[in-house]
Design a protein around this motif. Structure first.
Motif, PDB file in Angstrom:
ATOM      1  N   GLN A  45      40.503  48.375  40.768  1.00 28.28           N
ATOM      2  CA  GLN A  45      39.561  47.388  39.961  1.00 28.28           C
ATOM      3  C   GLN A  45      38.602  46.459  40.676  1.00 28.28           C
ATOM      4  O   GLN A  45      37.601  46.492  40.229  1.00 28.28           O
ATOM      5  CB  GLN A  45      40.495  46.618  38.788  1.00 28.28           C
ATOM      6  N   LYS A  46      39.289  45.740  41.592  1.00 30.62           N
ATOM      7  CA  LYS A  46      38.453  44.955  42.469  1.00 30.62           C
ATOM      8  C   LYS A  46      37.529  45.657  43.253  1.00 30.62           C
ATOM      9  O   LYS A  46      36.311  44.855  43.238  1.00 30.62           O
ATOM     10  CB  LYS A  46      39.533  44.230  43.283  1.00 30.62           C
ATOM     11  N   ASN A  52      47.816  46.236  44.512  1.00 29.60           N
ATOM     12  CA  ASN A  52      46.713  45.136  44.224  1.00 29.60           C
ATOM     13  C   ASN A  52      46.070  44.374  45.699  1.00 29.60           C
ATOM     14  O   ASN A  52      45.499  43.505  45.667  1.00 29.60           O
ATOM     15  CB  ASN A  52      47.284  44.238  43.575  1.00 29.60           C
ATOM     16  N   GLU A 102      43.935  44.079  49.083  1.00 28.64           N
ATOM     17  CA  GLU A 102      42.514  44.196  49.252  1.00 28.64           C
ATOM     18  C   GLU A 102      42.050  45.141  50.170  1.00 28.64           C
ATOM     19  O   GLU A 102      40.813  45.290  50.434  1.00 28.64           O
ATOM     20  CB  GLU A 102      41.944  42.614  49.373  1.00 28.64           C
ATOM     21  N   LYS A 149      42.000  34.207  47.965  1.00 27.04           N
ATOM     22  CA  LYS A 149      41.591  33.483  47.053  1.00 27.04           C
ATOM     23  C   LYS A 149      40.317  34.248  46.349  1.00 27.04           C
ATOM     24  O   LYS A 149      39.040  33.802  46.281  1.00 27.04           O
ATOM     25  CB  LYS A 149      40.763  32.034  47.414  1.00 27.04           C
ATOM     26  N   SER A 150      40.692  35.512  45.953  1.00 27.37           N
ATOM     27  CA  SER A 150      39.651  36.471  45.394  1.00 27.37           C
ATOM     28  C   SER A 150      38.685  36.007  44.230  1.00 27.37           C
ATOM     29  O   SER A 150      39.285  35.470  43.535  1.00 27.37           O
ATOM     30  CB  SER A 150      40.249  37.859  45.336  1.00 27.37           C
ATOM     31  N   ASP A 151      37.501  36.513  44.576  1.00 31.13           N
ATOM     32  CA  ASP A 151      36.610  36.078  43.206  1.00 31.13           C
ATOM     33  C   ASP A 151      36.950  37.343  42.527  1.00 31.13           C
ATOM     34  O   ASP A 151      36.318  37.549  41.132  1.00 31.13           O
ATOM     35  CB  ASP A 151      35.132  36.262  43.632  1.00 31.13           C
ATOM     36  N   TYR A 152      37.772  38.238  42.527  1.00 33.65           N
ATOM     37  CA  TYR A 152      37.808  39.683  41.780  1.00 33.65           C
ATOM     38  C   TYR A 152      39.277  39.663  41.299  1.00 33.65           C
ATOM     39  O   TYR A 152      40.295  39.336  42.171  1.00 33.65           O
ATOM     40  CB  TYR A 152      37.360  40.942  42.493  1.00 33.65           C
ATOM     41  N   GLN A 153      39.470  40.095  40.236  1.00 34.20           N
ATOM     42  CA  GLN A 153      40.942  40.219  39.582  1.00 34.20           C
ATOM     43  C   GLN A 153      41.173  41.491  39.517  1.00 34.20           C
ATOM     44  O   GLN A 153      40.596  42.657  39.256  1.00 34.20           O
ATOM     45  CB  GLN A 153      40.819  39.339  38.421  1.00 34.20           C
ATOM     46  N   GLY A 154      42.689  41.822  39.368  1.00 38.71           N
ATOM     47  CA  GLY A 154      43.213  43.351  38.977  1.00 38.71           C
ATOM     48  C   GLY A 154      43.833  43.954  40.323  1.00 38.71           C
ATOM     49  O   GLY A 154      44.010  43.283  41.193  1.00 38.71           O
TER      50      GLY A 154
END
Length: 331
Positions: free
Chosen positions: A186-187, A212, A214, A177-182
């Motif tokens: 990028q994240k 992509n 994490e 449920k990442s607060d960061y995209q891409g």
């Protein structure tokens, strides 16, 4: 298949089994199994003898077959059976310790070598959280619900980390449920910007530009200062439900190579749904495998859950209530 369809299909022919035999030093896994049996026994007591018989029936505990009915064979079988009974005593001793350790958060009532699920009318939200953690630590049994359990375990851990740190701390999700995209690149770059930290190009350039994932980081919390010096207390955390969680202990360490923290590396942490502490011992189970990590296990997770409003909206709460209502058929 919708969640409701999975739920109905799963319990149509449900039969609880421990699965692959854990080594006997992982006694906390056997205690979890006893709790699951008790959960699905509904309002019936489960005894140490009941569990011993189940494990024999499942082929987890094996008595040597009789060939010639000799006295030596009978003696060998008796010795093996005695060994299993001693082991069952150890398991129930741990369960009694859990009852003392978790107190009112424990959803079971224990009487020496017998255990029963708390009366349904007295099941609390904190009891449901315990059951959620129990299910999350049993993905081999609840594999059909692994996506929901692992995703929502991260949500629980987010709340725990937020409560553990002071009010002015910042907590971000970096996993499912990442607060960061891409992409991962990028994240990580966006996270570095939030932290006001420079990227370490040598490590950062090793990350695939197309990936992509994490890179082992699920949550991060930090206590900021109002300056731009990247010297502050940060916690990088991974959330792991699988029984091989110990193999993931060092995954967040790679972030030391991606970012240039100033004079203080972040604290690395792991959240797991297993119960690694006991009422009497000042060390974790599997403590020989844990090095330089802050561990949040079942008891510590429950300790830092206050407002459970978020929990009522979780999809797996339906699974928990189904487990509370369900009673395994007696064969």
């Amino acid at each position: 298949m919708s969640f409701d369809e999975k739920l109905n299909n799963y319990f149509t022919n449900f039969s609880l089994q421990l699965g692959p035999k854990p080594t006997e030093n992982l006694i906390y896994l056997y205690a979890d199994y006893v709790e699951l049996v008790t959960l699905f026994s509904n309002s019936n007591f489960v005894s140490a003898t009941d569990i011993l018989d189940r494990l024999k029936d499942e082929g987890v505990f094996v008595l040597k077959e009789k060939d010639n009915n000799t006295d030596d064979e009978d003696k060998d079988r008796a010795e093996v059976n005695d060994k299993y009974e001693i082991f069952m005593d150890q398991i129930f001793r741990l369960i009694n310790e859990r009852a003392n350790l978790f107190g009112s958060d424990y959803p079971f009532l224990v009487h020496n070598d017998k255990i029963i699920l708390e009366d349904k009318k007295r099941i609390t939200e904190r009891h449901r959280v315990y059951i959620f953690l129990l299910l999350s630590s049993s993905l081999n049994i609840f594999s059909l619900f692994q996506p929901e359990l692992t995703t929502e375990f991260e949500i629980v851990c987010f709340e725990v980390l937020k409560n553990f740190l002071p009010d002015h701390a910042i907590v971000k999700s970096f996993g499912k449920k990442s607060d960061y995209q891409g992409s991962a690149v990028q994240k990580i770059q966006a996270l570095a910007d939030d932290l006001k930290i420079k990227i370490d190009e040598d490590g950062f350039n090793e990350i695939s530009k197309k990936g992509n994932q994490e890179k082992g980081l699920d949550l991060i919390g930090w206590i900021p200062f109002d300056d731009i010096v990247p010297n502050f207390l940060a916690i990088l955390a991974q959330c792991a439900c699988g029984k091989d969680w110990n193999k993931k202990l060092h995954e967040t360490s790679r972030y030391n190579n991606y970012m240039r923290f100033h004079r203080l590396n972040p604290l690395h942490s792991m959240f797991i749904p297993y119960s690694l502490v006991s009422y009497l011992k000042p060390i974790f189970f599997r403590n020989d495998e844990i090095d330089n990590r802050l561990i949040f296990e079942r008891k510590r997770i429950l300790n830092y859950l206050n407002d459970l409003t978020f929990f009522q909206d979780m999809e797996t709460r339906i699974l928990i209530d189904k487990c509370i209502e369900f009673e395994e058929a007696v064969i």
